[in-house]
Design a protein around this motif. Structure first.
Motif, PDB file in Angstrom:
ATOM      1  N   THR A   3      49.760  19.987  53.947  1.00  0.00           N
ATOM      2  CA  THR A   3      48.361  19.849  53.566  1.00  0.00           C
ATOM      3  C   THR A   3      48.254  19.604  52.085  1.00  0.00           C
ATOM      4  O   THR A   3      48.944  20.229  51.289  1.00  0.00           O
ATOM      5  CB  THR A   3      47.585  21.153  53.914  1.00  0.00           C
ATOM      6  N   ASP A   4      47.385  18.702  51.684  1.00  0.00           N
ATOM      7  CA  ASP A   4      47.111  18.471  50.274  1.00  0.00           C
ATOM      8  C   ASP A   4      46.075  19.478  49.816  1.00  0.00           C
ATOM      9  O   ASP A   4      44.873  19.275  49.938  1.00  0.00           O
ATOM     10  CB  ASP A   4      46.599  17.042  50.078  1.00  0.00           C
ATOM     11  N   LEU A   5      46.557  20.623  49.309  1.00  0.00           N
ATOM     12  CA  LEU A   5      45.635  21.683  48.934  1.00  0.00           C
ATOM     13  C   LEU A   5      44.773  21.310  47.743  1.00  0.00           C
ATOM     14  O   LEU A   5      43.725  21.917  47.521  1.00  0.00           O
ATOM     15  CB  LEU A   5      46.425  22.965  48.635  1.00  0.00           C
ATOM     16  N   SER A   6      45.190  20.331  46.967  1.00  0.00           N
ATOM     17  CA  SER A   6      44.368  19.933  45.830  1.00  0.00           C
ATOM     18  C   SER A   6      43.023  19.403  46.280  1.00  0.00           C
ATOM     19  O   SER A   6      42.035  19.466  45.555  1.00  0.00           O
ATOM     20  CB  SER A   6      45.092  18.862  45.008  1.00  0.00           C
ATOM     21  N   ALA A   7      42.973  18.904  47.540  1.00  0.00           N
ATOM     22  CA  ALA A   7      41.721  18.360  48.056  1.00  0.00           C
ATOM     23  C   ALA A   7      40.711  19.461  48.345  1.00  0.00           C
ATOM     24  O   ALA A   7      39.516  19.198  48.438  1.00  0.00           O
ATOM     25  CB  ALA A   7      41.986  17.549  49.325  1.00  0.00           C
ATOM     26  N   THR A   8      41.185  20.707  48.492  1.00  0.00           N
ATOM     27  CA  THR A   8      40.279  21.808  48.802  1.00  0.00           C
ATOM     28  C   THR A   8      40.347  22.907  47.753  1.00  0.00           C
ATOM     29  O   THR A   8      39.992  24.046  48.017  1.00  0.00           O
ATOM     30  CB  THR A   8      40.621  22.391  50.185  1.00  0.00           C
ATOM     31  N   LEU A   9      40.831  22.565  46.564  1.00  0.00           N
ATOM     32  CA  LEU A   9      40.942  23.537  45.491  1.00  0.00           C
ATOM     33  C   LEU A   9      39.576  24.165  45.205  1.00  0.00           C
ATOM     34  O   LEU A   9      38.590  23.468  44.992  1.00  0.00           O
ATOM     35  CB  LEU A   9      41.473  22.865  44.229  1.00  0.00           C
ATOM     36  N   GLY A  10      39.514  25.487  45.234  1.00  0.00           N
ATOM     37  CA  GLY A  10      38.278  26.193  44.957  1.00  0.00           C
ATOM     38  C   GLY A  10      37.376  26.373  46.159  1.00  0.00           C
ATOM     39  O   GLY A  10      36.369  27.063  46.074  1.00  0.00           O
ATOM     40  N   GLU A  11      37.723  25.768  47.288  1.00  0.00           N
ATOM     41  CA  GLU A  11      36.895  25.897  48.488  1.00  0.00           C
ATOM     42  C   GLU A  11      37.064  27.285  49.109  1.00  0.00           C
ATOM     43  O   GLU A  11      38.110  27.925  48.989  1.00  0.00           O
ATOM     44  CB  GLU A  11      37.275  24.833  49.514  1.00  0.00           C
ATOM     45  N   SER A  12      36.038  27.724  49.825  1.00  0.00           N
ATOM     46  CA  SER A  12      36.077  29.003  50.507  1.00  0.00           C
ATOM     47  C   SER A  12      35.630  28.814  51.951  1.00  0.00           C
ATOM     48  O   SER A  12      34.941  27.848  52.273  1.00  0.00           O
ATOM     49  CB  SER A  12      35.160  30.013  49.810  1.00  0.00           C
ATOM     50  N   ALA A  13      36.029  29.740  52.810  1.00  0.00           N
ATOM     51  CA  ALA A  13      35.720  29.595  54.230  1.00  0.00           C
ATOM     52  C   ALA A  13      35.495  30.952  54.879  1.00  0.00           C
ATOM     53  O   ALA A  13      36.032  31.973  54.438  1.00  0.00           O
ATOM     54  CB  ALA A  13      36.850  28.854  54.949  1.00  0.00           C
ATOM     55  N   LEU A  14      34.705  30.921  55.944  1.00  0.00           N
ATOM     56  CA  LEU A  14      34.507  32.083  56.807  1.00  0.00           C
ATOM     57  C   LEU A  14      35.000  31.698  58.194  1.00  0.00           C
ATOM     58  O   LEU A  14      34.561  30.692  58.759  1.00  0.00           O
ATOM     59  CB  LEU A  14      33.022  32.460  56.875  1.00  0.00           C
ATOM     60  N   VAL A  15      35.934  32.474  58.746  1.00  0.00           N
ATOM     61  CA  VAL A  15      36.510  32.182  60.052  1.00  0.00           C
ATOM     62  C   VAL A  15      35.954  33.153  61.084  1.00  0.00           C
ATOM     63  O   VAL A  15      35.990  34.371  60.886  1.00  0.00           O
ATOM     64  CB  VAL A  15      38.050  32.286  60.015  1.00  0.00           C
ATOM     65  N   LEU A  16      35.429  32.617  62.185  1.00  0.00           N
ATOM     66  CA  LEU A  16      35.035  33.447  63.313  1.00  0.00           C
ATOM     67  C   LEU A  16      36.313  33.889  64.004  1.00  0.00           C
ATOM     68  O   LEU A  16      36.987  33.092  64.660  1.00  0.00           O
ATOM     69  CB  LEU A  16      34.136  32.665  64.272  1.00  0.00           C
ATOM     70  N   PHE A  17      36.662  35.156  63.836  1.00  0.00           N
ATOM     71  CA  PHE A  17      37.974  35.667  64.209  1.00  0.00           C
ATOM     72  C   PHE A  17      37.834  36.771  65.247  1.00  0.00           C
ATOM     73  O   PHE A  17      37.386  37.873  64.942  1.00  0.00           O
ATOM     74  CB  PHE A  17      38.682  36.182  62.958  1.00  0.00           C
ATOM     75  N   SER A  18      38.236  36.469  66.488  1.00  0.00           N
ATOM     76  CA  SER A  18      38.098  37.430  67.582  1.00  0.00           C
ATOM     77  C   SER A  18      39.336  38.280  67.783  1.00  0.00           C
ATOM     78  O   SER A  18      39.271  39.338  68.420  1.00  0.00           O
ATOM     79  CB  SER A  18      37.806  36.677  68.888  1.00  0.00           C
ATOM     80  N   GLY A  19      40.487  37.797  67.290  1.00  0.00           N
ATOM     81  CA  GLY A  19      41.747  38.456  67.577  1.00  0.00           C
ATOM     82  C   GLY A  19      42.515  37.769  68.688  1.00  0.00           C
ATOM     83  O   GLY A  19      43.548  38.274  69.132  1.00  0.00           O
ATOM     84  N   GLY A  20      42.025  36.599  69.134  1.00  0.00           N
ATOM     85  CA  GLY A  20      42.685  35.850  70.186  1.00  0.00           C
ATOM     86  C   GLY A  20      43.557  34.730  69.643  1.00  0.00           C
ATOM     87  O   GLY A  20      43.652  34.511  68.433  1.00  0.00           O
ATOM     88  N   GLN A  21      44.189  34.010  70.569  1.00  0.00           N
ATOM     89  CA  GLN A  21      45.088  32.924  70.191  1.00  0.00           C
ATOM     90  C   GLN A  21      44.373  31.847  69.382  1.00  0.00           C
ATOM     91  O   GLN A  21      44.849  31.430  68.321  1.00  0.00           O
ATOM     92  CB  GLN A  21      45.699  32.280  71.445  1.00  0.00           C
ATOM     93  N   ASP A  22      43.248  31.375  69.883  1.00  0.00           N
ATOM     94  CA  ASP A  22      42.570  30.252  69.242  1.00  0.00           C
ATOM     95  C   ASP A  22      42.064  30.612  67.848  1.00  0.00           C
ATOM     96  O   ASP A  22      42.264  29.862  66.883  1.00  0.00           O
ATOM     97  CB  ASP A  22      41.403  29.775  70.103  1.00  0.00           C
ATOM     98  N   SER A  23      41.418  31.762  67.728  1.00  0.00           N
ATOM     99  CA  SER A  23      40.849  32.114  66.429  1.00  0.00           C
ATOM    100  C   SER A  23      41.935  32.462  65.415  1.00  0.00           C
ATOM    101  O   SER A  23      41.769  32.233  64.215  1.00  0.00           O
ATOM    102  CB  SER A  23      39.842  33.263  66.560  1.00  0.00           C
TER     103      SER A  23
END
Length: 242
Positions: A3-23
């Protein structure tokens, strides 16, 4: 996955995390890309509530085995939406047998669940100044839930952006891949360590059964979630050996 992390430098995210495989796969995907990643889970009276107990185990394992990701992991929260179980009356919120309904949808479909989840997640993201919201919905290999479709997510993004006057981006890394490819994505992101973590520590079984252990992980082996996970594992392992 490179992944080219420079493209997302400074970006933030919220992940909907259930504890399952997909999340968990989506969480690894976000940690590979964004500098700050927070997580949110939902307690809605699900019969497989044991997934909420698995969440902390998965987060701890990610921090231990992937310290470069652990440094990016931020605040985690669980939001209670108990009213959803009161009005849903589905096989995910009661002991009803899994079956198809007259409309062709499985009775595990909780009406409005993902729409409600995304609304609450957007409210958290608004307050926490997180622009990207990552969810593990999938239209390719799923149970037919209409709130997992790409059109639904695009419409929801527009509604949230208008209603909150923000420029949120709803990210769906799994939208166009099946369960075999989801196992492969995990391997690309974190190698055997991440695959083992997902297999051993996450929970997908709708029945909430962790007493049975299979080569693909814990579960009853008979519910729709277990069948999808097992079939994807077998296909991925077969392709990996060929």
């Amino acid at each position: 996955m490179s992944t080219d992390l420079s493209a997302t430098l400074g970006e933030s995210a919220l992940v909907l995390f259930s504890g399952g495989q997909d999340s968990t796969t989506c969480l690894a995907w976000a940690l590979e890309r964004y500098e700050r990643v927070e997580t949110v889970g939902f307690d809605y009276g699900q019969r497989h509530r044991i997934e909420l107990d698995c969440r902390q185990d998965v987060l701890a394992a990610l921090r231990e085995k992937f310290p470069h990701w652990g440094a990016r992991l931020g605040e985690d929260r669980i939001i209670s939406i108990s009213a959803l179980a009161d009005i849903a009356e589905t096989s995910l919120t009661s002991e009803a047998e899994f079956r198809l309904q007259a409309d062709g949808l499985p009775n595990s479909f909780v009406p409005g669940r993902n729409l409600i989840f995304l609304s609450f997640a957007a409210a958290v993201a608004y307050r926490r100044d997180l622009r990207r919201i990552v969810t593990g919905v999938c239209e390719t290999d799923y149970s037919g839930y209409p709130d997992c479709r790409d059109d639904t997510i695009k419409a929801m993004q527009l509604a949230l952006n208008l209603g909150l006057e923000r420029r949120f981006v709803l990210e769906t890394p799994l939208m166009w891949i099946d369960k075999r490819q989801t196992w492969e994505l995990a391997h690309q992101l974190g190698g055997d360590d991440l695959v083992d973590l997902i297999r051993d520590r996450t929970h997908s079984c709708y029945a909430g059964d962790r007493s049975q252990v299979h080569d693909w992980g814990h579960g009853c082996g008979a519910c729709p979630a277990c069948e999808l996970r097992a079939a994807g594992w077998r296909a991925w392992r077969r392709d990996a050996r060929s």
